[in-house]
Motif scaffolding. Sequence first.
Motif, PDB file in Angstrom:
ATOM      1  N   THR A 167       0.848  -1.194   0.000  1.00  0.00           N
ATOM      2  CA  THR A 167       0.000   0.000   0.000  1.00  0.00           C
ATOM      3  C   THR A 167       0.885   1.246   0.000  1.00  0.00           C
ATOM      4  O   THR A 167       2.076   1.181   0.376  1.00  0.00           O
ATOM      5  CB  THR A 167      -0.899   0.044   1.251  1.00  0.00           C
ATOM      6  N   GLU A 168       0.301   2.360  -0.364  1.00  0.00           N
ATOM      7  CA  GLU A 168       1.042   3.625  -0.333  1.00  0.00           C
ATOM      8  C   GLU A 168       1.470   3.957   1.099  1.00  0.00           C
ATOM      9  O   GLU A 168       2.569   4.460   1.331  1.00  0.00           O
ATOM     10  CB  GLU A 168       0.208   4.760  -0.935  1.00  0.00           C
ATOM     11  N   GLU A 169       0.606   3.655   2.066  1.00  0.00           N
ATOM     12  CA  GLU A 169       0.924   3.914   3.475  1.00  0.00           C
ATOM     13  C   GLU A 169       2.114   3.063   3.922  1.00  0.00           C
ATOM     14  O   GLU A 169       2.998   3.550   4.629  1.00  0.00           O
ATOM     15  CB  GLU A 169      -0.290   3.622   4.367  1.00  0.00           C
ATOM     16  N   GLY A 170       2.128   1.813   3.512  1.00  0.00           N
ATOM     17  CA  GLY A 170       3.241   0.929   3.857  1.00  0.00           C
ATOM     18  C   GLY A 170       4.558   1.396   3.248  1.00  0.00           C
ATOM     19  O   GLY A 170       5.599   1.398   3.903  1.00  0.00           O
ATOM     20  N   LYS A 171       4.492   1.817   1.990  1.00  0.00           N
ATOM     21  CA  LYS A 171       5.687   2.337   1.320  1.00  0.00           C
ATOM     22  C   LYS A 171       6.218   3.573   2.038  1.00  0.00           C
ATOM     23  O   LYS A 171       7.426   3.734   2.207  1.00  0.00           O
ATOM     24  CB  LYS A 171       5.365   2.693  -0.131  1.00  0.00           C
ATOM     25  N   ALA A 172       5.312   4.454   2.465  1.00  0.00           N
ATOM     26  CA  ALA A 172       5.722   5.678   3.168  1.00  0.00           C
ATOM     27  C   ALA A 172       6.401   5.344   4.494  1.00  0.00           C
ATOM     28  O   ALA A 172       7.407   5.968   4.866  1.00  0.00           O
ATOM     29  CB  ALA A 172       4.515   6.586   3.398  1.00  0.00           C
ATOM     30  N   VAL A 173       5.865   4.357   5.213  1.00  0.00           N
ATOM     31  CA  VAL A 173       6.462   3.955   6.491  1.00  0.00           C
ATOM     32  C   VAL A 173       7.863   3.398   6.262  1.00  0.00           C
ATOM     33  O   VAL A 173       8.807   3.748   6.981  1.00  0.00           O
ATOM     34  CB  VAL A 173       5.565   2.923   7.225  1.00  0.00           C
ATOM     35  N   VAL A 174       8.031   2.543   5.260  1.00  0.00           N
ATOM     36  CA  VAL A 174       9.358   1.978   4.978  1.00  0.00           C
ATOM     37  C   VAL A 174      10.316   3.085   4.533  1.00  0.00           C
ATOM     38  O   VAL A 174      11.483   3.088   4.921  1.00  0.00           O
ATOM     39  CB  VAL A 174       9.269   0.838   3.941  1.00  0.00           C
ATOM     40  N   ALA A 175       9.816   4.043   3.767  1.00  0.00           N
ATOM     41  CA  ALA A 175      10.672   5.153   3.331  1.00  0.00           C
ATOM     42  C   ALA A 175      11.192   5.945   4.522  1.00  0.00           C
ATOM     43  O   ALA A 175      12.336   6.416   4.517  1.00  0.00           O
ATOM     44  CB  ALA A 175       9.901   6.069   2.378  1.00  0.00           C
ATOM     45  N   SER A 176      10.369   6.077   5.577  1.00  0.00           N
ATOM     46  CA  SER A 176      10.805   6.872   6.730  1.00  0.00           C
ATOM     47  C   SER A 176      11.501   6.056   7.816  1.00  0.00           C
ATOM     48  O   SER A 176      12.362   6.575   8.515  1.00  0.00           O
ATOM     49  CB  SER A 176       9.624   7.633   7.334  1.00  0.00           C
ATOM     50  N   GLN A 177      11.139   4.766   7.955  1.00  0.00           N
ATOM     51  CA  GLN A 177      11.694   3.963   9.054  1.00  0.00           C
ATOM     52  C   GLN A 177      12.645   2.853   8.615  1.00  0.00           C
ATOM     53  O   GLN A 177      13.388   2.323   9.428  1.00  0.00           O
ATOM     54  CB  GLN A 177      10.547   3.316   9.852  1.00  0.00           C
ATOM     55  N   GLY A 178      12.563   2.448   7.350  1.00  0.00           N
ATOM     56  CA  GLY A 178      13.368   1.329   6.875  1.00  0.00           C
ATOM     57  C   GLY A 178      12.535   0.053   6.838  1.00  0.00           C
ATOM     58  O   GLY A 178      11.384   0.030   7.261  1.00  0.00           O
ATOM     59  N   THR A 179      13.147  -1.021   6.334  1.00  0.00           N
ATOM     60  CA  THR A 179      12.430  -2.288   6.181  1.00  0.00           C
ATOM     61  C   THR A 179      12.319  -3.057   7.488  1.00  0.00           C
ATOM     62  O   THR A 179      11.568  -4.026   7.584  1.00  0.00           O
ATOM     63  CB  THR A 179      13.099  -3.178   5.128  1.00  0.00           C
ATOM     64  N   SER A 180      13.074  -2.647   8.492  1.00  0.00           N
ATOM     65  CA  SER A 180      12.950  -3.249   9.824  1.00  0.00           C
ATOM     66  C   SER A 180      13.240  -2.179  10.867  1.00  0.00           C
ATOM     67  O   SER A 180      13.906  -1.187  10.580  1.00  0.00           O
ATOM     68  CB  SER A 180      13.906  -4.435   9.991  1.00  0.00           C
ATOM     69  N   VAL A 181      12.675  -2.396  12.060  1.00  0.00           N
ATOM     70  CA  VAL A 181      12.861  -1.462  13.167  1.00  0.00           C
ATOM     71  C   VAL A 181      13.112  -2.267  14.443  1.00  0.00           C
ATOM     72  O   VAL A 181      12.881  -3.467  14.478  1.00  0.00           O
ATOM     73  CB  VAL A 181      11.620  -0.543  13.357  1.00  0.00           C
ATOM     74  N   VAL A 182      13.568  -1.583  15.467  1.00  0.00           N
ATOM     75  CA  VAL A 182      13.734  -2.211  16.781  1.00  0.00           C
ATOM     76  C   VAL A 182      12.586  -1.718  17.649  1.00  0.00           C
ATOM     77  O   VAL A 182      12.370  -0.515  17.788  1.00  0.00           O
ATOM     78  CB  VAL A 182      15.104  -1.848  17.403  1.00  0.00           C
ATOM     79  N   ASP A 183      11.823  -2.671  18.213  1.00  0.00           N
ATOM     80  CA  ASP A 183      10.654  -2.290  19.007  1.00  0.00           C
ATOM     81  C   ASP A 183      11.024  -2.003  20.461  1.00  0.00           C
ATOM     82  O   ASP A 183      12.200  -2.021  20.841  1.00  0.00           O
ATOM     83  CB  ASP A 183       9.538  -3.337  18.894  1.00  0.00           C
ATOM     84  N   SER A 184      10.026  -1.762  21.288  1.00  0.00           N
ATOM     85  CA  SER A 184      10.257  -1.383  22.686  1.00  0.00           C
ATOM     86  C   SER A 184      10.872  -2.515  23.512  1.00  0.00           C
ATOM     87  O   SER A 184      11.401  -2.266  24.591  1.00  0.00           O
ATOM     88  CB  SER A 184       8.950  -0.916  23.334  1.00  0.00           C
ATOM     89  N   ASP A 185      10.807  -3.745  23.017  1.00  0.00           N
ATOM     90  CA  ASP A 185      11.440  -4.883  23.704  1.00  0.00           C
ATOM     91  C   ASP A 185      12.835  -5.169  23.161  1.00  0.00           C
ATOM     92  O   ASP A 185      13.426  -6.209  23.455  1.00  0.00           O
ATOM     93  CB  ASP A 185      10.572  -6.146  23.548  1.00  0.00           C
ATOM     94  N   ASP A 186      13.343  -4.276  22.318  1.00  0.00           N
ATOM     95  CA  ASP A 186      14.648  -4.435  21.661  1.00  0.00           C
ATOM     96  C   ASP A 186      14.684  -5.602  20.677  1.00  0.00           C
ATOM     97  O   ASP A 186      15.730  -6.183  20.428  1.00  0.00           O
ATOM     98  CB  ASP A 186      15.793  -4.561  22.680  1.00  0.00           C
ATOM     99  N   ASP A 187      13.523  -5.948  20.110  1.00  0.00           N
ATOM    100  CA  ASP A 187      13.446  -6.984  19.086  1.00  0.00           C
ATOM    101  C   ASP A 187      13.407  -6.325  17.714  1.00  0.00           C
ATOM    102  O   ASP A 187      12.806  -5.260  17.544  1.00  0.00           O
ATOM    103  CB  ASP A 187      12.190  -7.843  19.270  1.00  0.00           C
TER     104      ASP A 187
END
Length: 191
Positions: free
Chosen positions: A59-79
């Motif tokens: 989706t366009e929303e998903g593409k925008a999120v990856v553009a700003s955050q990358g294809t992976s992130v570290v969550d609040s549990d450090d995963d």
Amino acid sequence: MLEIGKTIVSLDVVEEHFLCDLFKCKGACCVEGDSGAPLTQEEAVKLDEIYPIVEPYMTEEGKAVVASQGTSVVDSDDDVVTPLVNNRECAFTFKDEHGIVKCAIEKAFLEGKVDFRKPVSCHLFPVRITEYERFDAVNYQELRICKPARECGAGQKLPLYQFLKEPLIRKYGKDWYEQLAFAAEQKPWEK
């Protein structure tokens, strides 16, 4: 619990019934939750590599999120996890013609465009694996969103471990799966 190799498997994995009913749940497992899909380091690297091929399915929303955050992130549990759109659905999703949320990575895989099906944590859902130093705990995570799958699986008399045969083999190998299936048939815990 069953001990197979370096795993401890919850009896729910062999005793519960399960068969996804996407027309009822609409792919809620890709939307609900408090974090993205857990990724191994290798999977995070792979997502980076294949992203240009997977992107057109998103989706366009998903593409925008990856553009700003990358294809992976570290969550609040450090995963390491997949990024989320509006803290809800996985960025790597799309809706099919029936309004069912599906995986863009898997769509690219099924069309032969990439050699990576999807994160193993997604492929194994609703089984969750916790890796400890000396063993892996293999547990069934019973969620409200999967009530239609439990009902469908019970109607078809399909045990969860059989429904997840392919991803369990992907994770632990054919010999491991055959030991699990043998134990499920023999039911030594009932003797």
